[in-house]
Design an enzyme around this catalytic site. Structure first.
Site, PDB file in Angstrom:
ATOM      1  N   LYS A  99      -0.826   7.907  -0.972  1.00  0.00           N
ATOM      2  CA  LYS A  99       0.355   8.738  -0.818  1.00  0.00           C
ATOM      3  C   LYS A  99       1.452   8.323  -1.809  1.00  0.00           C
ATOM      4  CE  LYS A  99      -1.227  11.203   2.635  1.00  0.00           C
ATOM      5  NZ  LYS A  99      -2.630  11.024   2.278  1.00  0.00           N
ATOM      6  N   ASP A 100       2.385   9.250  -2.051  1.00  0.00           N
ATOM      7  CA  ASP A 100       3.466   9.025  -3.009  1.00  0.00           C
ATOM      8  C   ASP A 100       4.265   7.772  -2.664  1.00  0.00           C
ATOM      9  OD1 ASP A 100       2.966  12.043  -2.641  1.00  0.00           O
ATOM     10  OD2 ASP A 100       3.996  11.953  -4.570  1.00  0.00           O
ATOM     11  N   LYS A 101       4.801   7.129  -3.701  1.00  0.00           N
ATOM     12  CA  LYS A 101       5.687   5.986  -3.484  1.00  0.00           C
ATOM     13  C   LYS A 101       7.115   6.459  -3.216  1.00  0.00           C
ATOM     14  CE  LYS A 101       7.692   1.867  -5.609  1.00  0.00           C
ATOM     15  NZ  LYS A 101       7.699   0.934  -6.757  1.00  0.00           N
TER      16      LYS A 101
END
Length: 682
Positions: free
Chosen positions: A322-324
């Site tokens: 998942k995105d940071k």
């Protein structure tokens, strides 16, 4: 990364900014429900096991709850009329601390029932005499005589007796000779006493004898790396087939970060364990939870959790990265950790930007791709026209763009975050070096710093200048889990080809394969642009289309069909059915100009003969297929603050924001969808 790539739609679009704060980009994984139903059998097994077993409650105390994994901690020498109150004397080479003397009623009673009280008292005297000799003669023979418990004919009774003796007297070893039980000093116990405290040694051997599934043991925090290395070597040399060790960062009694060795049983050792009464108990313990993280990479978050729980990062399974720069919610499963243990670390994890919800037992791990998709709630700020577009109403531009993409879809590119957007060295470059087995180059690329003055980049810069892994390690903050893992291995094995190979092997498989997949993703992106440039939206001879068959007996390649000339003429397929291969050893390529392009592209990177198996790193890349186009589902949006000037195009002082929500299939990128809507690169 995507600036030269193709747009599918032809609307004008608009400008704006995303990810101004983590709360402006919220990702919620859409779970596959049947894989997250509560496992009642797992719950009942766990409840049944909680009475005799208790995982350690304080990861920073090496002896919390007695022997880690729940083994009881009986006395070292049993106080008895024969032996007196014979507590073990502290070893002269201890680093401090001595074994705690307990009443021993439970184990003493168990021995009484097996061999009788008179024999048990003689055994206690032998044990205490042995310890006295060890403590008075540093070079004495570790065995220092033997003691016979007599013949024990029943095999089950012998097994119980072996365990009872070793649990009460961990410094003793038991052997059977022609049904006769012999007790003598344990040379391995005495050797370990020279390295760690006798308390640690005693607890370690009780942990070893108990062989409780999913249990771990941690030695006291130890800041001396050379000393830790000696302890690692001792355990691997003596018990390497049964146990594995790993050093983790913990907080010591002074609340300072320190290193501690954690020991656990190897997974394959449990497969040899016999079923009890014909019933094979569940071999592994799995706990599921929903991880909420903010401004953290998925692998970085796993590193924090693993260190706190005393397990390996590879014990965690998840369905995707998942995105940071976002707030994300995703299901995870951790092996060998109870729900109660996971709940205990909640407050510590909150300080690192994580929360855990819906913690419960399940019966299996997760697999990459095992999800229905992701739901996105995004805020786009600083809205304005493109510089070349000043005539239209912005509100109409936004409406036109959203509706166009909702109807036609978008090119299914991998998003810029896949490649480390904005970094001097991108992840695909490291992946290419690994595929070419240029291990030293891959390490140097990994440690290439950004153009900033901060502890992380200063440590990377220092390593490239000096190749001093130990010094660089001391400069890194605790949160850089991957960098620390690699540097510890490089310090141990060196920075040549062999040392760098072992360095890459020291980080979890998921982290190693991540870089290789990044390279494969880059090639796919370029292939998609080439395919659309050459043939547009028309399905042509030689294209690959994916069958919708759900027959599990059909291989992946058999589900991929090569379009024929008659099928092209009949317009049998639509562009939404066309797939392109992710490079690997088990895929087929299009039989048109796109297939030829793949060959030329791989040759450019010296991969024309690559088998997509990196044996030294245990990496296997079979490849897969990815649709060229994707559709967005459940799309909705609204404009916030439109009363402040959006309709009058007075945007210089406007605070208008676009709130947009939608669902995407697995492995689709919201930034790519937004790029298609806005015609704006991020």
């Amino acid at each position: 990364m995507l600036c030269s790539f193709t747009h599918l739609t032809d609307h004008t679009g608009f400008c704006g900014t995303i990810k101004n704060s983590p709360g402006d980009f919220v990702v919620t994984e859409i779970e596959v429900p049947e894989h997250f139903l509560r496992d009642t059998r797992a719950e009942s097994l766990q409840e049944a096991s909680q009475a005799p077993k208790k995982l350690r409650t304080d990861p920073h105390s090496p002896h919390a709850g007695g022997c880690h994994g729940g083994a009881p901690c009986p006395l070292e020498c049993d106080p008895s009329p024969a032996g007196g109150d014979c507590a073990a004397s502290p070893n002269k080479k201890e680093r401090g601390g001595e074994p705690e003397v307990k009443s021993g009623l439970e184990e003493g009673g168990r021995l009484d029932s097996l061999i009788g009280k008179p024999m048990r008292e003689l055994l206690s005297k032998f044990a205490c005499d042995l310890k006295d000799k060890w403590d008075s003669e540093n070079n004495a023979d570790s065995s220092t005589g033997e003691f016979s418990l007599g013949p024990v004919l029943d095999k089950k009774t012998r097994a119980e007796l072996h365990s009872a003796v070793r649990q009460q007297f961990p410094f003793l070893a038991t052997v059977t000779k022609d049904n006769e039980m012999i007790v003598k000093g344990n040379a391995d116990y005495k050797e370990l006493c020279q390295l760690v405290t006798e308390k640690e040694t005693s607890d370690f051997f009780k942990f070893l004898d108990a062989k409780l599934e999913n249990s771990t043991f941690s030695f006291q925090p130890d800041g001396n790396k050379e000393h830790r290395k000696v302890v690692h070597h001792f355990i691997n040399r003596k018990f390497g087939k049964l146990l594995e060790t790993k050093s983790f960062t913990v907080t010591d009694v002074n609340h300072q970060p320190n290193m501690s060795i954690t020991v656990r049983f190897r997974e394959k050792s449990w497969s040899r364990k016999r079923p009890v009464d014909g019933f094979q108990e569940k071999q592994d313990l799995y706990t599921a939870f929903t991880l909420q993280k903010e401004n953290l990479e998925t692998l970085e978050a796993i590193g924090f959790l693993a260190a706190e729980l005393g397990v390996l990062p590879s014990d965690f399974s998840y369905t995707g990265i998942k995105d940071k720069k976002a707030i994300t919610y995703q299901p995870m499963v951790v092996k060998k950790v109870t729900p109660e243990r996971l709940k205990e670390i909640g407050s510590k994890m909150e300080k690192k930007g994580m929360k855990m919800h819906n913690i419960h037992p399940v019966c299996q791990h997760l697999r990459l791709g095992q999800l229905k998709g992701n739901h996105f709630d995004i805020v786009v700020r600083d809205l304005k026209h493109h510089s070349h577009d000043s005539s239209a109403n912005l509100k109409e531009r936004i409406s036109e763009a959203v509706e166009n993409v909702e109807a036609k879809g978008f090119v299914n590119y991998y998003g810029p975050q896949r490649f480390g957007q904005g970094q001097n060295v991108q992840t695909d470059e490291i992946g290419l070096a690994l595929l070419n087995e240029k291990m030293v180059k891959a390490v140097r690329l990994f440690f290439t710093p950004e153009d900033t003055d901060d502890p992380v980049n200063n440590a990377k810069r220092y390593f490239l200048q000096t190749e001093d892994a130990k010094g660089s390690l001391a400069m890194l903050p605790e949160c850089k889990v991957r960098e620390k893992m690699l540097l510890r291995a490089l310090n141990r094995y060196g920075v040549d080809q062999e040392g760098c190979t072992k360095g890459w092997l020291s980080i979890p498989h998921a982290m190693r394969i991540f870089y290789v997949h990044a390279y494969c993703s880059k090639v796919w992106n370029e292939a998609a642009s080439y395919r659309l440039k050459m043939y547009g939206s028309k399905v042509v001879e030689g294209d690959l289309v994916f069958s919708e068959e759900n027959d599990e007996g059909v291989s992946l390649n058999d589900k991929v069909h090569v379009v024929t000339a008659p099928e092209e003429s009949a317009d049998k397929y639509s562009i939404h059915q066309v797939v392109l291969p992710m490079v690997g050893h088990s895929i087929k390529y299009p039989s048109n100009k796109v297939g030829q392009w793949y060959g030329e592209r791989l040759a450019k990177d010296e991969l024309q003969t690559c088998k997509f198996r990196v044996s030294p790193l245990q990496l296997n890349i079979p490849g897969c297929y990815r649709p060229i186009l994707k559709n967005v589902q459940n799309l909705s949006y609204f404009l916030e603050g439109c009363e402040k000037g959006i309709e009058d195009n007075d945007l210089s002082e406007s605070e208008v924001a676009l709130h947009i929500s939608f669902d995407l299939d697995p492995s689709c990128y919201a930034t790519v969808c937004l790029r298609e809507i806005m015609k704006c690169d991020f």
